[in-house]
Scaffold this motif. Structure first.
Motif, short mmCIF file in Angstrom:
data_model
loop_
_atom_site.label_atom_id
_atom_site.label_comp_id
_atom_site.label_asym_id
_atom_site.label_seq_id
_atom_site.Cartn_x
_atom_site.Cartn_y
_atom_site.Cartn_z
N THR A 70 0.91 -1.07 0.03
CA THR A 70 -0.04 0.08 -0.05
C THR A 70 0.99 1.30 -0.15
O THR A 70 1.85 1.03 0.84
CB THR A 70 -0.92 0.19 1.10
N ARG A 72 1.55 5.57 0.30
CA ARG A 72 1.03 6.49 1.10
C ARG A 72 0.07 7.29 0.36
O ARG A 72 -0.92 7.84 0.59
CB ARG A 72 2.24 7.32 1.40
N ASP A 73 0.64 7.78 -1.08
CA ASP A 73 -0.34 8.68 -1.95
C ASP A 73 -0.03 8.27 -3.40
O ASP A 73 1.30 7.43 -3.55
CB ASP A 73 -0.12 9.97 -1.55
N GLY A 127 7.51 5.85 -1.43
CA GLY A 127 5.96 5.82 -1.31
C GLY A 127 5.49 4.87 -0.50
O GLY A 127 4.12 4.71 0.01
N GLU A 129 3.85 2.73 2.34
CA GLU A 129 3.32 2.97 3.54
C GLU A 129 3.24 1.57 4.39
O GLU A 129 3.56 1.63 5.57
CB GLU A 129 1.86 3.42 3.39
N LYS A 130 2.74 0.69 3.60
CA LYS A 130 2.51 -0.80 4.30
C LYS A 130 2.82 -1.99 3.26
O LYS A 130 2.41 -1.85 2.20
CB LYS A 130 1.01 -0.85 4.75
#
Length: 148
Positions: A70, A72-73, A127, A129-130
């Motif tokens: 995933t 962040r953006d 980028g 996030e996960k």
């Protein structure tokens, strides 16, 4: 693309090393038209290439993980995709609709090697996030063929 082109593709998916003569016989053509169709399929990008099926365990790459990523953006998406495309241990990568954003398939020699790859490479991708990993226990089917 007609039925003969599809037959050529089916035969080549079964055995990409077959001779043009054997291919022609297998699809019911003489050599010249079969060869012409084959070149046309290659030139049009229908046939993207020819490869070999290597047993990962025989080359010390018997550990496989699936990673859901995933971001962040969306601002780092292109950089993420570019870097993933350059990393050899990532053997498959798909961008997904919804959550998560990507699915990656990674090969390593063993769990400690994967852990190093995870810590040194995956977490540093643009980028991120996960990351969620799952370990492949057993491959039931691989090298699937298109249902032509």
């Amino acid at each position: 693309m007609d039925g003969i082109d599809r037959a050529i593709l089916r035969k080549l998916q079964e055995n990409g090393r077959m001779t043009a003569t054997a291919l022609a016989v297998g699809v019911g053509l003489t050599l010249a038209p079969c060869h012409r169709r084959l070149r046309e399929l290659e030139n049009n990008g229908v046939i993207r290439g020819y490869g070999v099926d290597v047993d990962p365990a025989k080359v010390d790459l018997g550990f496989e993980a699936i990673i859901f990523v995933t971001l962040r953006d969306r601002s780092s998406m292109k950089d993420f995709e570019r870097e993933v495309g350059e990393i050899g241990q990532i053997i498959d990568a798909q961008r997904l609709f919804g959550e998560p954003d990507f699915l990656l398939r990674v090969m390593a020699s063993d769990l400690p090697a994967y852990q190093r790859f995870y810590d040194d490479v995956l977490v540093g991708l643009p980028g991120v996030e996960k990351l969620t990993s799952t370990i492949v226990m057993k491959n039931l089917k691989s090298g699937g063929r298109l249902p032509l």
